[in-house]
Enzyme design. Sequence first.
Site, PDB file in Angstrom:
ATOM      1  N   VAL A 136       0.831  -1.204   0.000  1.00 31.06           N
ATOM      2  CA  VAL A 136       0.000   0.000   0.000  1.00 31.06           C
ATOM      3  C   VAL A 136       0.866   1.254   0.000  1.00 31.06           C
ATOM      4  CG1 VAL A 136      -1.739   1.310   1.289  1.00 31.06           C
ATOM      5  CG2 VAL A 136      -1.934  -1.180   1.116  1.00 31.06           C
ATOM      6  N   SER A 144      14.254  -1.912   7.055  1.00 32.92           N
ATOM      7  CA  SER A 144      14.325  -1.256   5.741  1.00 32.92           C
ATOM      8  C   SER A 144      15.027   0.098   5.799  1.00 32.92           C
ATOM      9  CB  SER A 144      12.918  -1.062   5.167  1.00 32.92           C
ATOM     10  OG  SER A 144      12.294  -2.306   4.982  1.00 32.92           O
ATOM     11  N   CYS A 174     -10.534  -2.407   2.898  1.00 34.79           N
ATOM     12  CA  CYS A 174     -10.650  -2.377   1.432  1.00 34.79           C
ATOM     13  C   CYS A 174     -12.008  -2.856   0.933  1.00 34.79           C
ATOM     14  CB  CYS A 174      -9.549  -3.225   0.813  1.00 34.79           C
ATOM     15  SG  CYS A 174      -9.333  -4.844   1.577  1.00 34.79           S
ATOM     16  N   GLN A 202     -11.968 -11.880  -2.909  1.00 35.09           N
ATOM     17  CA  GLN A 202     -10.909 -10.928  -2.605  1.00 35.09           C
ATOM     18  C   GLN A 202      -9.540 -11.368  -3.121  1.00 35.09           C
ATOM     19  OE1 GLN A 202     -13.112  -9.840   1.529  1.00 35.09           O
ATOM     20  NE2 GLN A 202     -11.117  -8.882   1.331  1.00 35.09           N
ATOM     21  N   HIS A 223     -10.703  -6.556  -5.769  1.00 35.65           N
ATOM     22  CA  HIS A 223     -11.729  -7.297  -5.034  1.00 35.65           C
ATOM     23  C   HIS A 223     -13.042  -7.223  -5.812  1.00 35.65           C
ATOM     24  CE1 HIS A 223      -9.024  -7.686  -1.801  1.00 35.65           C
ATOM     25  NE2 HIS A 223      -9.565  -6.900  -0.894  1.00 35.65           N
TER      26      HIS A 223
END
Lengths: 346, 346
Positions: B18, B44, B132, B159, B252
């Site tokens: 995302v 990271s 979502c 989904q 979805h």
Amino acid sequence: MSNQKLFNVAVVGATGAVGEQILRLLEERNFPINELKLLSSERSAGSKLQFKGQEITLEAAAPDSFKGIDIALFSAGGSVSLELIPHAIKHGAVCIDNTSAYRMDSETPLVVPEVNIDKISEHKGVIANPNCSTIQMVAALKPLYDRYGISRIIVSTYQAVSGAGARAIDEMLRQSREILDGNPVEPQILPVGALPVKHQIAFNAIPQIDKFTDNGFTYEEIKMINETKKIMGDDSLEVTATCVRIPVIYGHSESVYVELKQDFDVEEVKQLLADAPGIVLQDNPAEQLYPLASDAAGKLDTFVGRVRRDLSNPRALNMWIVSDNLLKGAAWNAVQIAEYIAIEQK
Amino acid sequence: MSNQKLFNVAVVGATGAVGEQILRLLEERNFPINELKLLSSERSAGSKLQFKGQEITLEAAAPDSFKGIDIALFSAGGSVSLELIPHAIKHGAVCIDNTSAYRMDSETPLVVPEVNIDKISEHKGVIANPNCSTIQMVAALKPLYDRYGISRIIVSTYQAVSGAGARAIDEMLRQSREILDGNPVEPQILPVGALPVKHQIAFNAIPQIDKFTDNGFTYEEIKMINETKKIMGDDSLEVTATCVRIPVIYGHSESVYVELKQDFDVEEVKQLLADAPGIVLQDNPAEQLYPLASDAAGKLDTFVGRVRRDLSNPRALNMWIVSDNLLKGAAWNAVQIAEYIAIEQK
């Protein structure tokens, strides 16, 4: 059983995805066969199939193919059934038709053995096998219908590509590989071979199975609605269906919302399902146990799980119903009917 | 626009599925950014991401990361949001949270701009981005809610695996190739990374997204039920959901049955949907036109089709709603909210 009656059996459409499973089941179930006749299109005639270690040569299906046949299993498409079943009946065969040709005919019983096996005695030469997505749903709902009554069913399906035939399986697998390899796909069969527009099925969900009717529903959805009422013998049943093809090879899954006419206890519902013929309850959230197409593939039973009381309507249940669409949804239901006929005529 | 106010923006979870889309959208939409801070896990931190041709070094997210930040977009998991959002608020940032951490908090607006953008003015430092599967459904149902009223919604979802993160996509693609090559699969992530039992997702349908609650529903299903009521601002809405993961990468799909409070005309419903912001009507059975995940992937809109009056209940509609779960279902809805905040503070 030396005194067991043996039957002359014809399988029409023996080379198709369902015909193949019918042969395998007749073999495995040791169906009491005297002579087995395998009928096909002109194109496949002359080729051979194995049955119990013997080679049987396919013959082109024709009106006189049914002389001396006791039981004929049809799964070669609706037009073949409409053309040949009247001839088969004239020759005295009992026909079990896996197409939609006779399903809604008022004189033809539409039979799921777990639901309405009593209807087979009313046949006039042909017994219809329901649509795959209908069979597993009514098999699972029947024990609830008998115990509580059902007023409404709302179902959304997750249907396997094998329901559209062997070529649709090939297309889905080919497309999957093309996408994995980064190549473009060129859909050629799904959603409906006879219609002009084709859609990608690999890594996709297509909300169309069969053609559209005038009211915006597809024939597949209308079949689920009408066949459910006919099999349950209840025109007052309110049924809604949305039928969707997903990239699964074998095994239809169904998300079913059902409103019951009486109060119920969820544990009693689960026990009814666990005890019902042909039904396997797979329902244990703590162990993440619920039916999966990957588990149901190749099995004869209908699997039910995710059984839970609706939070907005205490008279309603949600559940997840899965079965192999080529077996209970087609070949096995047909062979089950043949077995009942064999027992009746013994 | 030389007098446009520019904002100091932080993206928390910039390397996730995302977060990546949030960055792309901030870039493409030319969001009025003064300084962009990319925050990540310790693991990271130090690596670099491109934004508008510039390299930005990722920093480990910490309580003091938010000094001077005006808008912070969070998509690094619920525990990160719960830990860091209070600090971000203290530093004066408005937080847009893509996790479930604050969604049902009574002081936090839960916003889908097409439905309830008016709620953003009520925020106390954090605005929650809904789940979502909820976002696309309420975006499509809002015009019908306003015109006719809605009493009940019954939804079954189809989904995409990207909703479970980049590793779930990898797993699905890897399993697909293993099955095509005839090799065994060893599921490792889906349905729920944190739970012990894993199921095959390739060529399958898994009726579990997120963990189970005590009433037999999953958290994903409960989110759809509760968030829909909160976003619509209507506790009397009856909502039922069955959430299913299928082998689709992005997008979805939802089969939605909705009961309206007033009589309606189907053509008027279609026109309302066609005219609604953020909604694209794709509904022409004659041309086999309906929404498909494969078409919706990469797009910002929500696509609606298969709109038809229910045959058993004239006050009910069936429809098929599809949207990219990482875009309208997550990143785009969050960036939309950020754009409204930017306009408000201009």
